[in-house]
Design a protein around this motif. Structure first.
Motif, mmCIF file in Angstrom:
data_model
loop_
_atom_site.group_PDB
_atom_site.id
_atom_site.type_symbol
_atom_site.label_atom_id
_atom_site.label_comp_id
_atom_site.label_asym_id
_atom_site.label_seq_id
_atom_site.Cartn_x
_atom_site.Cartn_y
_atom_site.Cartn_z
ATOM 1 N N UNK A 153 57.281 37.862 48.614
ATOM 2 C CA UNK A 153 56.890 37.484 47.271
ATOM 3 C C UNK A 153 57.473 38.460 46.261
ATOM 4 N N UNK A 154 57.960 37.911 45.176
ATOM 5 C CA UNK A 154 58.490 38.765 44.135
ATOM 6 C C UNK A 154 57.453 38.887 43.034
ATOM 7 N N UNK A 155 57.058 40.092 42.773
ATOM 8 C CA UNK A 155 56.076 40.286 41.711
ATOM 9 C C UNK A 155 56.786 40.252 40.372
ATOM 10 N N UNK A 156 56.004 39.925 39.351
ATOM 11 C CA UNK A 156 56.590 39.843 38.015
ATOM 12 C C UNK A 156 57.260 41.149 37.617
ATOM 13 N N UNK A 157 56.638 42.241 38.041
ATOM 14 C CA UNK A 157 57.151 43.545 37.617
ATOM 15 C C UNK A 157 58.488 43.878 38.264
ATOM 16 N N UNK A 199 57.412 25.432 40.490
ATOM 17 C CA UNK A 199 57.284 26.668 39.728
ATOM 18 C C UNK A 199 57.825 26.560 38.317
ATOM 19 N N UNK A 200 58.522 25.467 38.023
ATOM 20 C CA UNK A 200 59.107 25.362 36.687
ATOM 21 C C UNK A 200 58.022 25.100 35.651
ATOM 22 N N UNK A 215 58.739 33.586 39.995
ATOM 23 C CA UNK A 215 58.359 32.435 40.810
ATOM 24 C C UNK A 215 59.578 31.848 41.511
ATOM 25 N N UNK A 216 60.681 31.795 40.795
ATOM 26 C CA UNK A 216 61.889 31.253 41.415
ATOM 27 C C UNK A 216 62.344 32.156 42.560
ATOM 28 N N UNK A 217 62.318 33.456 42.317
ATOM 29 C CA UNK A 217 62.727 34.375 43.390
ATOM 30 C C UNK A 217 61.827 34.214 44.599
#
Lengths: 333, 350
Positions: A47-51, B178-179, A36-38
């Motif tokens: 968007x950065x996926x969790x993976x 997002x935190x 989420x931060x990325x």
């Protein structure tokens, strides 16, 4: 610094704040946060996926955060879980001073209860014979009173907090406090009803535990060497509270379950690295020191996991089972 | 394990231009600190001989080249004082206590009382640069009751600042969303608590800044929180909120019978503030369904004076609602609807 190229920026600060909010994280928990931060940090729309978040990303952010906060005597430490080796990171305050003693949600009575619990885990229920390093519900709740030594033998739980001097907690409070320690991630409760210190607590309290319990023993004069109540794993050198021990009682070798495989593969023999006794793998540190005993199993079979006889009673039965050498150290205090 | 609550007290929507203007500067400063930070020699206890060097390296030549660095030889360096202050601030925030100027003097500065300003500013810089937080000064308590006002008049020099600070996050809003919620004591309790006090503060703000106890009770009853909340018994929750400065309970018996009112406390103003209230209202009403929402919110909270363009019905309703806030007016139909929806929110929060 490992986050080469880019400066310490808002994404690092956000990560640090997330860490402070959580106290401890493992990679699985950190992944969605980092993703989420990325996502918000990166270019619009990317968007950065969790993976996509790798452990290297996490390590670089931890390193950057450590670099920033080390000056304030704070540190993000990591330690593999004793059971499955997943690494856990925790934000630890490395010095104790009046400044930071405010930082607790617990009352003084609750803290002193915690101290009694630790004493029980690492002294009362951590003897050369049985290194349980854990405490059951019943045992824990019985410690609700702040007993002085003279009263220590009188652990009948009949009286509430009518006693005058030491105060302590009511049994209901003790139960509630115990629950909150688990919820806040300091203790872990096993299926068999044993409380152990969580990795986070071990990291935070490591220094305290070692200085408190591994110092010279109370009657240390006659025992020439210092008592080492809390030992390190022979393979990974971390504290060990759950694992296996050498069959020779005097031998100080302790190894985590997961560490044994690697160690014995490297050694090409299943013998204790120190005293060369055959490593049977049936001598335990932690709650299994109790739960694998015949007495425990018998109790379980009888009562189907319901109310058990008290731990003390079981241990004394077990003493008789093993080549019992006096019960003086086992009974409460 | 310190922590800071991520709150949205920093004005984001209402004063965009202002934050736009200050942020780049701030960024600039931070990167300065950081680039220097990396060259900083490790901090040792035997710093005395190279005091000057480490001070300048860590504090940044531009601001700290003043007396602090040169006084360093006299014992504790500015650096160590800064460190103590930052730790104190983090610890206080953990238990939601404000950092008081008096505490800073006794616990941090000791005999270096004269260096407050320098140490404080440097600590702010470190907090901003490394933690993305800063200490925000709490507003002084309003003098509401007559007796309070009289007491204030009697003192020659009224305090202009509260000299107490709380930590707030200065991260841009996009990061805050997002935190994860803090796990102190547990994520569930903490988020319930945040939800509840945001709701209560919103209710108070929208009632014109203060609310009679009876009326607040009525709101709590509507949200099924009059006896018990997910955090604690309602009574205890209110006590805790007052203790931690989210709310202020005011008893005024000057008029004969005792009036009990609740107002937004200093911490509530800093942590939730008008932006937080606006956020909650927007969450309930959605921009698309109610036109002109921003203006209406501002009006309800009395942020811009009485509109010049003649009052429309809505505004009149608000005005009367506010005027009668202490006396349990028969609410209009519209008001009922709003409350219904507000209770919906708080249910979500719980």
């Amino acid at each position: 610094m490992s986050d080469d190229g880019h400066q310490y920026n808002d994404s690092n600060r956000a990560f640090l704040q997330a860490f402070m909010a959580r106290g401890a994280l493992n990679f699985k928990e950190a992944r969605p946060i980092l993703a989420a931060i990325f996502t918000v940090h990166g270019k619009q729309g990317a968007e950065t996926a969790e993976e996509d978040v790798t452990e290297a990303d996490m390590l670089s952010y931890v390193a950057a955060a450590n670099n920033a906060i080390s000056f304030f005597d704070l540190e993000i430490r990591s330690m593999p879980s004793q059971v499955d080796r997943t690494r856990i990171w925790a934000l630890v305050n490395t010095t104790s001073d009046p400044m930071t003693q405010l930082a607790t949600m617990h009352s003084a009575d609750e803290i002193s209860y915690l101290k009694r619990l630790l004493d029980a885990m690492f002294e009362t229920y951590n003897t050369p014979r049985q290194e349980i390093m854990a405490i059951t519900d019943m045992q824990a709740i019985k410690l609700h009173k702040n007993l002085s030594e003279s009263q220590a033998n009188n652990t009948q739980d009949g009286g509430m907090t009518q006693n005058s001097a030491g105060k302590g907690l009511t049994m209901a409070d003790a139960e509630r406090t115990l629950k909150s320690f688990v919820e806040e991630g300091w203790f872990e409760r096993s299926r068999n009803g044993f409380f152990t210190l969580s990795p986070r607590a071990l990291m935070e309290l490591k220094q305290y535990l070692v200085t408190t319990y591994n110092g010279p023993g109370d009657e240390g004069e006659e025992e020439e060497e210092r008592v080492e109540r809390i030992k390190n794993c022979h393979a990974c050198r971390e504290l060990i509270t759950v694992g296996q021990r050498c069959p020779t009682r005097e031998c100080a070798v302790r190894i985590h379950d997961v560490c044994t495989q690697n160690l014995f593969r490297a050694l090409r023999e299943r013998n204790c690295p120190k005293c060369k006794a055959e490593w049977v793998g049936e001598n335990y540190v932690g709650e299994r020191a109790v739960t694998t005993t015949e007495a425990w199993l018998k109790g379980r079979r009888r009562s189907k996991g319901g109310a058990r006889t008290s731990g003390a009673q079981q241990r004394s039965t077990q003493l008789a089972d093993e080549e019992g050498a006096g019960e003086e150290e086992e009974e409460e205090e | 394990m310190p922590l800071v609550r991520k709150r949205r007290a920093v004005e984001e929507t209402l004063s965009d231009e202002e934050s736009e203007a200050t942020l780049p500067q701030r960024r600039q400063k931070q990167s300065n600190i950081l680039s220097r930070q990396q060259q900083r020699p490790p901090i040792d206890d035997d710093q005395d001989d190279d005091d000057k060097n480490s001070d300048e390296a860590a504090l940044g030549g531009d601001t700290a080249a003043d007396d602090g660095a040169t006084q360093g030889d006299s014992g504790l360096t500015t650096n160590q004082l800064v460190k103590k202050l930052v730790r104190l601030a983090l610890a206080c925030e953990f238990s939601r206590q404000p950092v008081r100027r008096a505490d800073i003097s006794t616990k941090v500065l000791g005999s270096y009382g004269r260096r407050f300003k320098q140490v404080f500013e440097e600590a702010q810089k470190q907090l901003r640069g490394k933690f993305g937080m800063e200490m925000a000064e709490l507003p002084i308590r309003e003098k509401v009751t007559i007796s309070q006002r009289r007491a204030a008049q009697r003192t020659d020099k009224a305090a202009t600042t509260s000299k107490a600070y709380v930590l707030t996050s200065i991260l841009p809003p996009k990061y805050r969303s997002v935190l994860p919620p803090p796990q102190v004591p547990t994520a569930y309790l903490e988020s319930s608590y945040v939800g509840l006090y945001t709701f209560l503060i919103s209710v108070i703000c929208l009632s014109g800044g203060s609310i009679a106890e009876a009326k607040l009770e009525r709101y709590l009853e509507r949200t099924n929180a009059d006896q018990y909340t997910p955090v604690d018994k309602t009574e205890k929750l209110l006590q805790r909120l007052c203790k931690e400065g989210y709310l202020v309970k005011i008893k005024d018996s000057s008029g004969g019978e005792e009036l009990v009112e609740y107002m937004v406390g200093p911490r509530g103003k800093v942590e939730v503030g008008t932006v937080g209230v606006a956020g909650l209202v927007k969450g309930v009403y959605r921009e698309s369904e109610v036109g002109n929402l921003d203006a209406r919110i501002k009006r309800s909270m009395g942020l811009n004076g009485v509109g010049k363009k003649g009052r429309n019905k809505e505004e009149q309703r608000r005005q009367t609602g506010e005027a009668g806030s202490g006396t349990r007016n028969v609410p209009s139909q519209r008001r009922n609807m709003e409350e219904g929806e507000a209770s919906g929110v708080s249910d979500d929060d719980e």
